[in-house]
Design an enzyme around this catalytic site. Structure first.
Site, PDB file in Angstrom:
ATOM      1  N   GLU A  93       0.830  -1.209   0.000  1.00 28.48           N
ATOM      2  CA  GLU A  93       0.000   0.000   0.000  1.00 28.48           C
ATOM      3  C   GLU A  93       0.864   1.259   0.000  1.00 28.48           C
ATOM      4  OE1 GLU A  93      -3.058   0.059  -0.538  1.00 28.48           O
ATOM      5  OE2 GLU A  93      -3.867  -1.892   0.047  1.00 28.48           O
ATOM      6  N   ASP A 240      -4.385  -9.716  -8.574  1.00 30.87           N
ATOM      7  CA  ASP A 240      -4.788  -8.787  -9.625  1.00 30.87           C
ATOM      8  C   ASP A 240      -3.668  -7.959 -10.240  1.00 30.87           C
ATOM      9  OD1 ASP A 240      -4.507  -7.490  -7.211  1.00 30.87           O
ATOM     10  OD2 ASP A 240      -6.457  -6.504  -7.219  1.00 30.87           O
ATOM     11  N   GLU A 334     -18.486  -6.219  -2.407  1.00 34.79           N
ATOM     12  CA  GLU A 334     -17.112  -6.705  -2.305  1.00 34.79           C
ATOM     13  C   GLU A 334     -16.973  -8.114  -2.860  1.00 34.79           C
ATOM     14  OE1 GLU A 334     -13.788  -4.924  -0.349  1.00 34.79           O
ATOM     15  OE2 GLU A 334     -14.849  -4.586  -2.226  1.00 34.79           O
ATOM     16  N   GLU A 352     -12.279   0.370  -9.568  1.00 35.86           N
ATOM     17  CA  GLU A 352     -11.859  -0.517 -10.648  1.00 35.86           C
ATOM     18  C   GLU A 352     -12.863  -0.588 -11.791  1.00 35.86           C
ATOM     19  OE1 GLU A 352      -9.323  -1.343  -7.279  1.00 35.86           O
ATOM     20  OE2 GLU A 352     -11.506  -1.252  -7.441  1.00 35.86           O
TER      21      GLU A 352
END
Length: 878
Positions: A93, A240, A334, A352
Site C-alpha cells: 500500500e 490482480d 465486495e 476498478e
C-alpha cells in the site's frame, strides 16, 4: 462539471476536517489517525501518519485542471509530511499510494514547470521525498528469495528490535509483484538502479515459482521458501495487479521478457479462469476445478487490462456482467456469487469498474459507456454522498454507511470519471504520454529511454509456445481500434443484457457443462425426500447410503466403489456437492439481514445511513415498505428497564435507550407502553462500532413476544453517538427505520409522514426469507440474575412433511448436523462475510467486550480442493 463538483466536495472536506490525518471519516467529519481509532486490522496498514490522502491526490488535481490547488498541495506535502515515523505500514500500500503518489506528483510538476506558467519554483522536492521513502522500503527485501516482507517499520525497518515486524512468513502475490513500475520509475528518475533491481528480483522469483503445468500463480506465497500457501488462482484480490504490472512494465520499460510472461499467464487465464462472462478462481494444480463459486469486486479492473492487451470481446462481456450487478445493487458488492447474489455486502467506493469503463470507451467510442459513467455518478451522489464527503457503503442491500473515505477514491475514481467525459481541449496535457499505475498515478513513457542501468537480458526461460496472434493483440492504439463502429460492442453486450435478473439464475458448474445436452442427473438435491423409496433406490445406484441417527436425522455417505457404474458414481458426487451447498445455504438463511437507521431531518436529508442490528421480535421492517419514520427522543430512565417516566416526550416518537441491565424485550415493552412508535438500543460499550465488530441481532426473552408490535433496532456505540450528537446540535432529529435505505435527495422531506403504529405487523420466526451477514444473537439479562434461556431460531425444517433432515458425508469427509431442506432455496441475497457468529445471554459490560470478539472463523469454501475431498476450509480475506 458534475465530476469536478463532486471532487471539490470530497477534497475540500478532507482538507478542512481531516488534514493532516491520513484519511477523512465522513460521517463524524474528522480525520482518521492511526492509534486513535479502533483498529480495523490489515486495512489500517495503509495509514502511516504521512497525509496519505493528500499525497495520493496530487496528480488528480492536475488531471482535473486544478493547477493552483496542486501547487498549494505540493507545498503542504513538502512542508508538513514526515516519512520517518515509528509506525508499521504495508509495503504494497505504501508503494502504490505514497511512493506512487510522490512520483506521479513529480511527473506532472516537471511537466507544468516546462510549460512555464506554474511550479517555476519546483526543484524536485517530491522526488527527493520519494527516494527517501524508497530507501525506507528496501529493508523489507532482506529475504533469501528476494520477495519483500509484507510490512516494514518506516523508522526501524524490519529486523530491528523496535521494528515490531519481520516475523511474517507469507505475502500475497500482488503484494510482492506490484512494485516494478514505481521502483523502476524511481531508479530512472534518480539514476539509482538498486530500486529497479530489487523489484525485478521479486518478479523473477514469482515467475520461477509459477505452477509449470498450468502457468498460474497462487494467492499467497512463503517469502522464505517460495512454497504456495494458498493454491487458488484468479484475477481478483491477492493476484490482480501482479498481472497488470507485467504488461505495464513492458509498456513503460520496453523489456520483452515482461510481455512474454504476461502472455503466458494470460493464455492460462483465458484457458482456465475465464468462463465468460465470469472469472472464477481455480486450483493451480487442478485448473479445471473451480476453487469457489463467488467473485470479488477487485477483478473489475481486468476488462481494462484486456483493453490494453487488445482482447476486446471478453472485456466487453465481463464489464457488462459487472454493470448488471451494479444496476441490481447500486454498487458492486465486495464479493458476489455466480448467480449474482451478495456474498460480502460492503463497498468501499472502489474505482476498478470506473477504470474499465474508461478504457472500454477509449477503445470502442461507444456512447453506451458514457451512460454507464453517468449511472456511477448518480449512484455516488444518491447513495454515498454525505455532508462531509462520500462515505463507503457498509451494506449495499440496506444502503448503510461506513465511516471511511479511502484515499484511492480521490486518487482514482474522479480521475477516471473525469477522463471518461473530458474532451481533448479539457486537458492541459496529453494523457497518452503517460501510463497509469494500479493506483492511477501518472508515469511518463519517456522513462523507457532514461537511465537504462538494468540489462534487458532475459533471465527466465521456458516460455510457453503460444498462438502468434496472442502477441499481435498487445498494446493497440485505442484511437483506431474500432473507429466509428460502436455497434461492435453492442453486438457483444446484447446476449448478456439479462444475465443478472430477478430470477437469480444459477451458474452452471463445469461438471454440468461437460454433460452438454446429455442426460440430466437422475436426482437433484433440492428434490430429495428421505422417505421416498424411489429416491432411496437412485441413491443406492449412485453409491450413496443412508445412516439413521438417534435424533431422527439421516446421514448421507457416498462410496464411489459401491456405485453401479462410473457414470453413476459421478452422479452421486454431483448430488453430494449439491446437498452440501443446499445445507450451507439453509444455515445462512436462518439469520435476519441487517437493517438501516437513516437520518432524514435537516441538514442530513437522508444522506447519513447507519447499519443497525435487527430484532427477533416486534415489527418486521422487511414487510413494511415505507419503514417507520419519526423524531427521536431519549427516554427516562435511559436503560428502559422500568416504567418510562417521561411518556409525554416519547409518545409518537422513536425512543432512544441504552443497552444493559435488562432484556431487550423488556425495554421494547416499556417504550411501547409509553406510546413510542419504535425503539433504538444504543450499545453501552464505549467505542464499539459496526466497522470493527460483527453485527448481531437482538433475541427475545425466551417467552412469547407477539405482544411487541413496534420495530426495535440496535446501534453500536459509535453509530449511536452520531444520532446523540445530532440531537445536541439540532434538537429535533428525525430518522427512518427500514430494511433498506430509501432514496436520498434534498426533497426527501416530501416523503409521506410517519405511519401510524396501528399498521405494525408482528414478526414470525418462521418467515426468515433473506439471508444476511453473519449476525450474532444477543439477549440481555437482568442485573444480578441467572442466565436466561435464549430463544434461538430452530434450524429450517424440510419443506415436505414426510421427509427427514439429512447430514452429508462421503468416504473422505463428514459434515455433521447440518439439516438440509428439500425445498429449493429462495432467490435471496447472501452475505457471507468472514465474521464470527456470536451468541450472548448475559448483559454486557465494558469488561466483557474484548472477550466476546473472537478471531475470524474460516469460511467454508463453496467447492472443494479436489473431487475426493469435499470439506476444504480456507481464510478468504479481501
Amino acid at each position: 462539471n458534475q465530476v469536478l463538483e463532486m471532487f471539490d466536495h470530497a477534497y475540500t472536506n478532507y482538507m478542512e476536517h481531516a488534514y493532516p490525518a491520513d484519511e477523512l471519516m465522513p460521517l463524524t467529519c474528522r480525520g482518521r489517525v492511526r492509534g486513535q481509532e479502533p483498529s480495523r486490522g490489515d486495512v489500517d496498514d495503509a495509514l502511516g501518519k504521512f497525509s496519505l490522502t493528500l499525497i495520493d491526490t496530487l496528480d488528480t488535481l492536475v488531471v482535473l485542471n486544478k493547477t493552483k490547488e496542486f501547487e498549494e498541495a505540493v507545498k503542504k506535502v513538502i512542508k508538513d509530511v514526515n516519512l520517518d515515523n515509528d509506525i508499521v505500514v504495508s509495503v504494497f500500500e505504501t508503494n502504490i499510494r505514497v511512493l506512487g503518489g510522490l512520483l506521479g506528483g513529480h511527473s506532472v510538476a516537471i511537466m507544468l514547470k516546462e510549460k512555464g506558467e506554474y511550479m517555476q519554483w519546483y526543484g524536485g522536492e517530491l522526488l527527493h521525498m520519494a527516494k527517501e521513502l524508497g530507501y525506507k522500503l528496501l529493508p523489507a527485501f532482506n529475504t533469501t528469495s528476494g520477495l519483500p516482507y509484507p510490512r516494514v517499520n518506516l523508522k526501524f525497518g524490519v529486523r530491528h528490535p523496535e521494528a515490531r515486524t519481520g516475523t511474517e512468513t507469507d505475502t500475497c502475490t500482488a503484494c510482492a509483484g506490484t512494485l516494478i513500475l514505481e521502483f523502476a520509475a524511481l531508479s530512472r528518475f534518480t539514476g539509482t538502479s538498486i530500486f529497479e533491481e530489487y523489484a525485478r528480483k521479486a518478479l523473477d522469483f514469482i515467475w520461477e515459482k509459477r505452477q509449470r503445468s498450468s502457468n498460474l500463480v497462487g494467492v499467497t506465497i512463503n517469502i522464505h521458501t517460495g512454497d504456495w500457501v494458498r493454491k487458488d488462482s484468479g484475477v481478483g484480490a491477492g493476484i490482480d495487479s501482479y498481472y497488470e504490472y507485467l504488461l505495464k512494465a513492458y509498456v513503460l520499460l520496453g523489456d520483452d521478457s515482461f510481455l512474454e510472461r504476461f502472455n503466458t499467464h494470460y493464455d492460462a487465464i483465458m484457458r482456465y479462469i475465464s468462463q465468460p462472462p465470469l472469472l472464477l478462481d481455480v486450483h493451480i494444480h487442478k485448473p479445471m476445478l473451480n476453487a469457489r463459486t463467488w467473485m470479488d469486486s477487485l477483478l473489475a479492473f481486468f476488462p481494462g487490462l484486456q483493453v490494453l492487451k487488445g482482447d476486446i470481446r471478453p472485456a466487453i462481456e465481463t464489464h457488462e456482467m459487472l454493470y448488471q450487478v451494479i444496476k441490481k445493487h447500486n454498487f458492486l458488492p465486495e464479493a458476489f456469487t455466480t448467480d449474482f447474489r451478495v456474498h460480502w455486502a460492503q463497498h468501499p467506493l472502489r474505482p476498478e469498474f470506473a477504470e474499465s469503463t474508461y478504457f472500454l470507451y477509449k477503445a470502442t467510442g461507444d456512447p453506451y459507456y458514457l451512460e454507464v459513467g453517468k449511472t456511477l455518478i448518480e449512484n455516488l451522489n444518491k447513495y454515498a454522498r454525505v455532508p462531509c464527503g462520500f462515505a463507503a457503503m457498509k451494506d449495499v442491500r440496506t444502503g448503510s454507511h461506513e465511516d471511511r473515505m479511502d484515499s484511492f477514491f480521490l486518487a482514482e475514481m474522479f480521475k477516471y470519471l473525469y477522463l471518461l467525459f473530458a474532451d481533448k481541449e479539457d486537458m492541459i496535457f496529453d494523457i497518452e504520454d503517460y501510463i497509469f499505475t494500479t493506483e492511477a498515478h501518472l508515469l511518463p513513457l519517456w522513462l523507457s529511454t532514461t537511465n537504462q542501468t538494468i540489462s534487458r537480458k532475459n533471465t527466465t526461460t521456458e516460455y510457453t509456445e503460444l498462438d502468434d496472434s496472442n502477441f499481435d493483440w498487445t498494446c493497440p492504439n485505442t484511437q483506431i481500434l474500432f473507429p466509428n463502429d460502436p455497434m461492435f460492442a453492442q453486438s457483444i453486450r446484447e446476449p448478456l443484457k439479462n444475465v443478472v435478473d430477478k430470477s437469480c439464475p444459477r451458474g452452471i458448474s463445469r461438471a454440468e457443462e461437460s454433460l452438454g445436452s446429455g442426460p440430466k442427473p437422475p436426482l437433484r438435491a433440492r428434490d430429495f425426500m428421505a422417505s421416498n423409496p424411489e429416491h432411496l433406490e437412485i441413491l443406492k445406484k449412485m453409491g450413496v447410503s443412508l445412516i439413521h441417527l438417534k435424533d431422527g436425522r439421516v446421514q448421507l455417505v457416498q462410496h464411489a466403489v459401491q456405485a453401479a457404474s462410473s457414470l453413476d458414481a459421478e452422479d452421486g458426487l454431483r448430488f453430494m456437492q449439491e446437498m452440501i451447498e443446499l445445507s450451507s445455504q439453509q444455515q445462512k438463511e436462518q439469520q435476519l439481514p441487517p437493517r438501516a437507521v437513516q437520518i432524514v431531518s435537516h441538514p442530513f436529508f437522508g444522506r447519513v445511513v447507519l447499519t443497525a442490528g435487527p430484532a427477533q421480535f416486534g415489527m418486521d421492517l422487511s414487510k413494511r415498505k415505507a419503514g417507520t419514520r419519526g423524531f427521536v427522543a431519549t427516554i427516562k430512565p435511559y436503560n428502559g428497564c422500568s416504567e418510562i417516566t417521561n411518556p409525554e416526550a416519547v409518545k409518537e416518537k422513536i425512543a432512544l435507550m441504552q443497552r444493559g441491565q435488562c432484556m431487550f424485550a423488556e425495554k421494547a415493552r416499556n417504550v411501547q407502553k409509553a406510546g413510542a412508535i419504535g425503539g433504538i438500543v444504543i450499545d453501552d460499550n464505549e467505542g464499539s462500532s459496526s466497522d470493527t465488530a460483527p453485527l448481531f441481532q437482538m433475541a427475545g426473552d425466551g417467552k412469547n413476544t407477539d405482544d411487541i408490535t413496534i420495530p426495535m433496532l440496535f446501534l453500536f456505540n459509535k453509530e449511536g453517538n452520531i444520532i446523540l450528537d445530532a440531537i445536541r446540535e439540532y434538537e429535533a432529529v428525525e430518522v427512518l427505520l427500514s430494511d433498506k435505505a430509501k432514496d436520498r435527495d434534498l426533497e426527501m422531506d416530501n416523503m409521506d409522514q410517519k405511519l401510524s403504529e396501528n399498521d405494525s405487523h408482528k414478526q414470525s420466526s418462521e418467515e426468515t426469507t433473506s439471508a444476511s451477514q453473519d449476525v450474532g444473537l444477543a439477549s440481555e439479562e437482568p442485573e444480578g440474575g441467572e442466565n436466561s434461556d435464549v430463544a434461538q431460531p430452530d434450524s429450517l425444517s424440510p419443506a415436505h412433511a414426510d421427509s427427514d433432515s439429512v447430514s452429508i458425508s462421503n468416504q473422505d469427509s463428514y459434515v455433521p448436523e447440518n439439516e438440509a431442506s428439500t425445498q429449493e432455496p429462495e432467490c435471496t441475497q447472501v452475505d457471507n462475510q468472514p465474521q464470527e457468529r456470536k451468541t450472548e445471554t448475559e448483559s454486557d459490560s465494558k469488561a466483557d467486550w474484548d472477550n466476546k470478539v473472537q478471531p475470524m472463523e474460516s469460511i467454508l469454501a463453496d467447492w472443494n480442493e479436489d473431487i475426493e475431498a469435499f470439506e476444504m476450509m480456507e481464510k478468504d480475506e479481501l
